[in-house]
Every structure is written in C-alpha cells, then in structure tokens.
Design an enzyme around this catalytic site. Structure first.
Site, PDB file in Angstrom:
ATOM      1  N   LYS A   9      31.123  14.997  80.377  1.00 53.48           N
ATOM      2  CA  LYS A   9      31.896  16.177  79.996  1.00 53.48           C
ATOM      3  C   LYS A   9      31.378  16.692  78.664  1.00 53.48           C
ATOM      4  O   LYS A   9      31.339  15.972  77.669  1.00 53.48           O
ATOM      5  CB  LYS A   9      33.377  15.842  79.886  1.00 53.48           C
ATOM      6  CG  LYS A   9      34.241  17.064  79.592  1.00 53.48           C
ATOM      7  CD  LYS A   9      35.716  16.758  79.760  1.00 53.48           C
ATOM      8  CE  LYS A   9      36.550  18.028  79.598  1.00 53.48           C
ATOM      9  NZ  LYS A   9      37.984  17.766  79.798  1.00 53.48           N
ATOM     10  N   ILE A  44      29.174  20.400  87.964  1.00 51.16           N
ATOM     11  CA  ILE A  44      30.166  20.288  89.035  1.00 51.16           C
ATOM     12  C   ILE A  44      31.504  20.898  88.655  1.00 51.16           C
ATOM     13  O   ILE A  44      32.439  20.895  89.455  1.00 51.16           O
ATOM     14  CB  ILE A  44      30.371  18.821  89.463  1.00 51.16           C
ATOM     15  CG1 ILE A  44      30.845  17.974  88.284  1.00 51.16           C
ATOM     16  CG2 ILE A  44      29.112  18.257  90.088  1.00 51.16           C
ATOM     17  CD1 ILE A  44      31.181  16.539  88.663  1.00 51.16           C
ATOM     18  N   GLY A  45      31.646  21.416  87.446  1.00 50.70           N
ATOM     19  CA  GLY A  45      32.914  22.035  87.087  1.00 50.70           C
ATOM     20  C   GLY A  45      32.894  22.644  85.710  1.00 50.70           C
ATOM     21  O   GLY A  45      32.161  22.212  84.828  1.00 50.70           O
ATOM     22  N   ASP A  81      47.666  15.309  77.041  1.00 49.28           N
ATOM     23  CA  ASP A  81      47.087  16.349  77.895  1.00 49.28           C
ATOM     24  C   ASP A  81      47.040  15.867  79.346  1.00 49.28           C
ATOM     25  O   ASP A  81      46.020  16.026  80.025  1.00 49.28           O
ATOM     26  CB  ASP A  81      45.690  16.728  77.406  1.00 49.28           C
ATOM     27  CG  ASP A  81      45.230  18.073  77.964  1.00 49.28           C
ATOM     28  OD1 ASP A  81      46.096  18.857  78.406  1.00 49.28           O
ATOM     29  OD2 ASP A  81      44.017  18.339  77.958  1.00 49.28           O
TER      30      ASP A  81
END
Length: 972
Positions: free
Chosen positions: A710, A687-688, A820
C-alpha cells in the site's frame, strides 16, 4: 364422636343480612384483582409472553408477582426493567385505573412514545434505555399528575414539546441522549417544583443558548447539560438558582465569563464547566462553601486562582488545567483538609509551591506541569502520615498516586517520601533543575519515572533491582555517572529505558536477564566503552536501539541482525569490522556514521568497502557467497537491465528517480527485496485505489510469494525527527500477532511517500466483494468479484474481524484503537477468513481505562463515531461503532454512504428500524433467498446496538464476539 351439623335455618334473618353486607367489600376487592389480573395477562400476551414474566399466571394474585406492587389490594406499580421486552407496550395497560408507577427501563422496546396518555393517575414514568422513536406527544400534559419522567437513551426526535412546561407536578425530568433536533423549550422554566433536570448529550440539537428562564427554577438542585450544543453566555439569571447543588455544563461551546454570582450559590457542591470557550477571570467572591469538586479546565480563563478557594473546607478536587491562569498558587489551598486532586498544569502560574501543601490532606493527584513554578518542593507534599500530634516526616507519605511537575523551574532535591509513597504510580519531574541521586527504593506500584533534563547525579544504585514494576524510566540529559549495574538488567517489566545524555562509563553488562518487554533503549551520548553486548540480539520486542556517541569498540554483534529494528543508531563510536548483512540497506543509511573502521560489502551505505577476503561468521558465509555471485553477474547484466527499465518502466522511473532515499523498516522475519518492491509499483500490478493511496500486488522475487503493498503519499514532507517518530509508532503495530490481523511485514519510506508491505490476501477486501459492482471508478483486476458473497461467508467474516478487534482491545498492556475500521480494511484470505488491516491511524492508549486525546478527527466518513464531533476523548467504543457499520454492510449490502439518499447507512438502518420494516425489506437482495432469517436479524440488531449515539450504550468487542459466536452456533 357425634356428628356436627350446621343449618342456615337456625340463623336469624337480620344476622344473615349483616353478614352479606360485611362481605361485599371483599367481593368487590376480589373482583377488582381478578379484573386487573386479566388486564395484566392480556398485556403479557401482547408483549409476546416473555420468559421473564413467567410468574404471571391465572392461579395467583397479581399482588404476589415480583414485578407488581399493590396498595390497598389494587395494582399501583409495574416494574418491567431489564425484562428483555422487544414488543410495543399495549394501550390496555391504562385499564389499570390506579396505576401510579410504570417502569419500562432497560429493554428493547421499539416504536413511538407508548400509548399511555390515558393512565390518568400516573406519577412515575421510566422509559430509559429503549428504542423509542419519534416525537414526545404534544399533549403529554394529559399526564397531569406526572412527577417523575425519564426518557434517557432512546431515539426520540423533533422538538421537546412546550406541553412539558405544563406538567406542574414534575420534580424529576431526564431527557438525556436522544435525537432531539429542535431547541430547548423555555416553558421548562414554568416547572416550579422541578428539582432534577438533565438534558445532556443531545448533540443534534440546534446550537442554542441556555434559556434564561431556567433561572426561575427556585427548587432546582441538579442541572446536567453536558454536550448539549450550547452556545452563547451563561445567563446571569443562573445566579438565582439558590437551591442548586450540581451544575454540569461541560463539553459545550459556551463563551463569555463565569457569572459573578455563581460561586456565591451557598448550596452548590459540584461545578463542571470544562471543555468550553469561557474566558476572563474566575470570580473572586467565593461563598459556595459546600463545594466539593470544581472543574473549569480546557477553557481560556485568565488571571489568578482565587484565594477564596482556600475557604472551601470540603473541596476534594480542583481542576483548572489547560487555561491561561497566572500568578501564584494561593497558600491557603494547602490548608484544605479534604483535597485529593489538584490539577493546574498547562497554565502560566509562577512563584513557589505553598510550603504546607499536602500537610493537612490526603493528596492523591498533584499535577502542576507546564507552568513557570520555581523553588524547592514542600516537604509535606506527599500527604498525611503518622499520628495527628506527631510532626510530619518525609518517610510517612501514604496517599500520593501521581505527581507531575514537568517543565517548570523547580530545583533542589526530591523528598524521599515522593519515591516511596506506597500507592504512587507516576513520578513526572522532567524539565526542571532537580538535583540529588536516584533513590535506592521505590514504591511497589510505581510504574513510570520521568526525570529527564534535570541535574540528578551519581550512580544507578545496585538496589535498582527492587524497582520491579517499573515500566518506563526516562533519565535522559542529567549528570548520572558510573557503570551500569548488572541489577538494572533484571527489571522484567521495563519497556522504555532512556539514559542518554549522561556521564555513564565502562562496559555494558554482557548478560541481560529479564528485558523481554523492552521496546526502546537509548544509551547515546555517554562514555560507554567495550563491546556491544551480544545479548541485545535476544530481546524479542526491541524496536528502538540508540548507542550513538559513545566509545563502543569491536565488531557489531551479528546477533543484532536477528532483530527487526525500525530504529538503529550506532553512529559516532569506535566500531570496526563489517556491518551485519541484515543492516546493509538504505533503511540504516545514517545508523553507522563516524565509525571509520566499519565497512560493508553491499554498496548501499556510505561506508568503505570491506577487503577481498572478509571474515564471515559461519552462519552467514553461504549468504555472502551468494551475494558475491550476484554482484559478479550484475556487471554483465547492467546494460541490459538498464535498457529494459528505460523502455518498460519510464513512468516508474520518473516517479521514483529519487529511489536512493528510500528506507526499509522491517517488522517481521520476512525476507523481501525493497528494490523488487519499488520496481513493482507499476500500473500492471495496481489492484486498487483509494483516498489514502494505491494498492499493488507484487511478487517477491526471493521467495516467489505474493505481497500486498500500500502506497501512501504524505501531504507534506516530514522532517527527520517526525519521520523517526512515525516509523517507531508503526513499528509497535508491527509486532502484533493474531490470525485475524494482517501481518505488517515492513515499511519502505522516503520524505514524500510510505509503502506498507503486507502479506497478500488472495480475496482482497470485503469492500470489493460487497460493493465492487457498484464502484464503477475502482480499478479491479480480479473476476472473483462477479461472484456473490454468500451468507455463511459473511457471518464467518464478521466473527473473524470481531476476533481481531477484540485481540487489539484486550490483549495488550494498553488497548490498541484502530480508528479506521471499515470494509476496505478487512481483508480476506483464500478461505474467506477475515483479517484487520491498515493501522495507519491506530493509537495506543496511555493507560487502561483512560481515554486518549486525539488532535483531530480521523477515520472514514460513514464509519466515524458521533462523539468525535464533540470531544477529543476516544476509547475502544469508536471501533465498536465502525464495526457496527460493517455489520450493517454485511446484512444490507449497502455502502456506508449513499449519495442518492443523502444519508449514511447508519441513518438509513435506524430509519428502517423506526419504521418497523421487516428483515426481508432490509437484507441484501443477493442473499435474501439463502440466508438464515434469525441470524440476519441478529446481525442487523447488533449493528444497530454498535452504532448507538452514546459510547456507553455500545457493547464491548468481547460482547459483540460472544453474540456473533452464539448466533453462528444457533444456525447449525
């Protein structure tokens, strides 16, 4: 009573004339005050009639107004500091012909340098802490009487004009924290009356050498040029600054040697040259006998510590750490009566400590780690005690806060006063040859004791229960022996307990009373025996458990399975029976080696299979029966699944053919199958993609819930030790619990990749909603991004993200810095509630209020705080900066970096502010028609405040959250 009457007819004409003449000055004064009141009331109106100036009215004298000072019935000073003024200063203020002082500090005044060059009598001008932009006027010398000028913490840019050198009356000039991008004007050397000069934290200045002309300032007492992009050498002309008291040239790139005459300036009291590239020897000739603080740390200095420092009888701090100094510590340093801080760690010093160190002073911080020092500790090290006429005794220590002697060659016993100095916080003695026994009593504030790699012996005293504030105890690799007293388990504050590599024996206490804060426990390489206590399974925060290389026997308590342990090592013992089912996976492949009587039922560990009729606990029997059925069916289905996988997942197989090396590290009580996760890493589930890896949406085949995974590929293969450290650090972050922080459920890793398993956030990232249409190369599978993220949702997201960051910064014993923060790391659930994600760069600070050093710049371009460019010290304010960028994204809809305009969003936003653009000109076109103008303005201004250059000027996340919540309430 008779009526009194008065008639001018009875007064002589001469007397009337005299009365009229005498009244004229008062009439003139009254008229002047009336005129000045009118001027001030007009100024007030042009400032928008701020409530802070409510005392300014037409019925009272301006001399009675709190902000006004009068001399001889005329206005001579205006003090408007902290009045929340946000409008430009009108030029009519110079109609006050006798104005000497104008203080506009600490407001929100925008625009260019105020139009006040007609204030001809002005002597004091304070513009600090505002939003002034543009250059300083080239004809600023029109203010010829100016004596005091402070422009600190604004946005002035361009060159500092040469005309400043013509303000010959100046004695105070502060140009700190601006956006000047030229070079330092040598004309400042013409200011013969200058006493205080500060040009620190101007990081946009071109790399420039220190002007040698500054050496002509004979009256200069204070020079502050920290972080001013200085290069080259310190000019020899600085030896002529005979009046100089304070010199700070730290955080620059200065090279060469320290001028020989600098330490001969007789009035010098403070010398700060740390964090430069200075080399060579420290000048040996010391005549600046008034010196109180010297900081030459973090340079490349060589040679000895000058014995002349011992003559400085007013010296309170000597910081020489992070250099290459050699030789012995001069004995006369121990005779300085005022010395409080002595830091010379990380050098190449040798020899013994002066025997009288601490005898004559109130020594607070003594840090000599990472040298080649040897011998025994001086008995007087712990500071002055008793009466002046009494001999010093070891029990009278009163002053020490920290003592750091690690990694030297010291030997002998530790003076008892070191342990009991009442304000002692840290005792760091690791890596020496100290001997003796552990003390039965510690100072009440002592929180950290590190004595690993020494020769301490004997048992742990039962009085250890009095060490109530101890948080870290590292006594690894000594010769301690005996049993572990049950009193050790009463240390309620302990978070790290390392006793590995000693000679302890016997059984561990079966009850653990207070180890609720314990994160790390290492008892490996001892002679412990008996069963592993079941009570270890009740420790809620335990992340690291190492009991390897002992003689533990019996079964592994099933209670340990209640823990989500990133690191578990029970190898090389005499354990028997079946490994708890929770640990029968590849993450614990090395955790049970050299225990020949252990067995497993699930064939994932390199251990024997348990018998056909294993004895299960009632709690797990159903789970085991289910596992039996699954494995019975697995043989039948093996060929089918194998064929399907070969055809359907050929690409996955090529990428993950080494899947047997994957290790699972669970963080929260979530039941998911790592094989299911690995098999789900397909293009269909992608999805990314981003610079750090890929994001997948995978269904948990056990619960049916969606998970976000991830995948990050390491740039290099990690050795076993680094892999453990990585997992342990991430494990700390895995215990964070907050509704605005994404749950990190676990990590699956091998030598080349790491998979972070999160709760799935249905609406994905804020970045996708704000910029998805613009990111043509991104792979998106959801059509929701064709919708517009409306203003109420954006405000809600800002509040939620602020809640999460505030929790990280304030609600842990050490603040957690994300490092971050960006819109792609703010995820949204089905109701658009924001949650902070991706802590791969997060770092816990060692101690509240003390910024941590980072080895390199981390974060994402466009979000990185500017201080990363000039210092390794970071704190929570770097997250505030990044969050400010997110606020600007929410308001403007723009990406943090704009290739077309060759500037980042922060620069663009500040440009709009300087150009006084309206909020309608900066707001995202997609929400312009339906947003609340006041709320949008608040968020835009807050974004600017959060992205100010100086960390000290940014608000805390607590303050940010308060502003956002107040903004939300005002909109209802």
């Amino acid at each position: 009573m008779p009526k009194l009457t008065f008639s001018f007819a009875k007064i002589p004409l001469s007397a009337l004339f005299l009365l009229l003449v005498l009244s004229l000055p008062f009439q003139v004064i009254s008229q002047n005050l009336d005129d000045e009141r009118s001027i001030l009331l007009d100024v007030k109106q042009q400032l928008g009639n701020p409530p802070s100036l409510q005392s300014w009215n037409s019925s009272s004298s301006p001399c009675d107004w709190p902000e006004i000072t009068c001399t001889d019935n005329t206005v001579t000073a205006i003090s408007l500091h902290d009045k929340t003024i946000s409008e430009k200063i009108p030029a009519t203020i110079c109609d006050l012909k006798n104005l000497i002082v104008l203080d506009l500090s600490n407001n929100d005044i925008p625009g260019e340098f105020p139009d006040i060059l007609n204030c001809s009598k002005l002597e004091y001008l304070l513009l600090l802490q505002n939003y002034f932009v543009g250059p300083i006027p080239a004809d600023i010398d029109r203010l010829s009487r100016l004596r005091y000028l402070d422009l600190t913490a604004n946005l002035f840019s361009g060159d500092i004009p040469a005309a400043i050198g013509r303000l010959r009356e100046l004695f105070y000039l502060f140009l700190v924290e601006n956006d000047f991008n030229g070079t330092w004007p040598t004309e400042i050397g013409n200011l013969a009356n200058l006493e205080q000069l500060a040009m620190a934290y101007n990081h946009k200045f071109m790399p420039s050498a220190l002007p040698k002309e500054l050496g002509a300032l004979k009256k200069l007492k204070y020079l502050w040029m920290t972080g001013a992009n200085l290069i080259g050498e310190i000019p020899e002309s600085f030896n002529n600054l005979s009046s100089l008291e304070h010199l700070d040239l730290s955080l620059n790139k200065l090279e060469g040697t320290i001028p020989g005459g600098m330490l001969r300036l007789k009035n010098l009291t403070n010398l700060y040259l740390f964090n430069n590239r200075l080399s060579g020897r420290i000048p040996l000739s010391i005549e600046a006998l008034n010196l109180k603080e010297i900081d030459l740390s973090n340079n490349y200095l060589t040679g000895p510590i000058p014995a002349g420092f011992g003559k400085l009888q007013n010296l309170t701090g000597l910081n020489l750490f992070w250099n290459q100094l050699s030789g012995e510590i001069p004995a006369n340093l121990s005779l300085i009566p005022t010395l409080e801080t002595f830091k010379v760690f990380s050098n190449q010093l040798s020899g013994v400590l002066p025997p009288a160190f601490g005898l004559h002073s109130e020594l607070k911080r003594f840090e000599v780690s990472e040298n080649k020092l040897s011998g025994e500790l001086p008995q007087h090290l712990c500071g002055r005690g008793g009466f002046a006429w009494m001999p010093k005794s070891l029990g009278n220590c009163t002053s020490l806060l920290t003592i750091q002697l690690s990694n030297n060659r010291f030997s002998g016993e530790i003076p008892s006063g070191v342990w009991t100095s009442p304000d002692m916080v840290w005792v760091m003695l690791a890596g020496n040859s100290f001997s003796g026994t552990l003390p039965s009593k510690l100072a009440r504030n002592l929180s950290r004791v590190e004595i690993s790699n020494n020769k301490f012996s004997g048992p742990i005293p039962a009085e250890i229960s009095s060490w109530m504030n101890i948080g870290v105890l590292n006594a690894s690799n000594n010769m301690l022996s005996g049993k572990i007293p049950v009193e050790l388990t009463s240390l309620w504050n302990i978070s790290l307990l390392l006793l590995d590599g000693n000679q302890f024996s016997g059984e561990l206490p079966s009850e653990i009373i207070s180890w609720k804060s314990l994160n790390y426990l290492n008892f490996s390489r001892n002679k412990f025996s008996g069963p592993i206590p079941k009570a270890l399974g009740s420790l809620p925060n335990l992340n690291y458990l190492d009991l390897s290389e002992n003689q533990f026997s019996g079964q592994i308590p099933s209670e340990l399975g209640h823990l989500k342990l990133p690191i578990l090592d029970l190898s090389s013992n005499q354990l028997s029976g079946m490994v708890p089912i929770e640990f029968q996976n590849e993450a614990y492949q090395d955790s049970f080696l050299n225990n020949p009587k252990l067995c497993v039922y699930v064939p994932t560990l390199n251990l024997p299979r348990c018998g056909a009729k294993p004895v299960y606990s009632n709690e797990l029997s159903i789970k085991y029966l289910v596992m039996i059925l699954i494995f019975a069916l697995s043989g039948f289905l093996a060929v089918v699944f194998f064929t399907l996988f070969m055809v359907r997942d050929y690409h996955r197989k090529n990428h993950y053919r080494d899947h047997t090396t994957w290790k699972l590290t669970p963080f929260q009580n979530q039941d998911f199958d790592e094989h299911n996760i690995l098999s789900g890493l397909t293009e269909n589930n992608l999805i990314g993609r981003g610079g750090s890896g890929e994001l997948y949406r995978i269904a948990n085949n056990r619960s049916g819930e969606l998970l976000a995974v991830k995948r990050i590929c390491n740039k290099r293969r990690l050795d076993h030790k680094l892999q453990k450290q990585f997992i342990a650090e991430v494990g700390i972050l895995g215990v964070i619990r907050h509704s605005n922080i994404v749950k990190l459920l676990g990590c699956i890793s091998n030598e080349s990749s790491s998979l972070f398993v999160y709760e799935y956030m249905e609406k994905q990232s804020l970045d996708r909603w704000l910029h998805g249409k613009k990111q043509r190369t991104s792979s998106m599978t959801s059509s929701v991004h064709n919708c517009v993220l409306d203003w109420p949702a954006r405000l809600q997201i800002a509040i939620g993200a602020a809640e999460g960051l505030r929790h990280m910064h304030e609600y842990y014993s050490a603040p957690i810095i994300h490092r971050d923060v960006k819109s792609s790391n703010i995820l949204l659930d089905a109701e658009f509630n924001a949650k902070i994600a991706d802590f791969g760069l997060a770092k816990m600070l060692v101690k509240q209020g003390e910024p941590n050093s980072m080895s390199g710049i981390a974060g994402s371009y466009g979000y990185i705080a500017p201080e990363f460019g000039y210092t390794r010290k970071v704190n929570e304010k770097i997250d505030v900066y990044s969050f400010g960028v997110v606020l600007l994204e929410l308001v403007t809809g723009r990406e943090p970096n704009s290739v077309n305009e060759h500037k980042c969003l922060v620069e663009w936003a500040w440009d709009q502010f300087r150009e006084e653009k309206t909020i309608e000109e900066v707001v995202d076109e997609e929400i312009k028609e339906q947003c609340d103008r006041a709320q949008v303005t608040t968020l835009f201004n807050l974004g600017l405040r959060c992205t100010q250059t100086s960390p000290s000027d940014r608000p805390t996340m607590k303050k940010v959250l308060e502003i956002l919540q107040r903004c939300s309430q005002q909109g209802h």
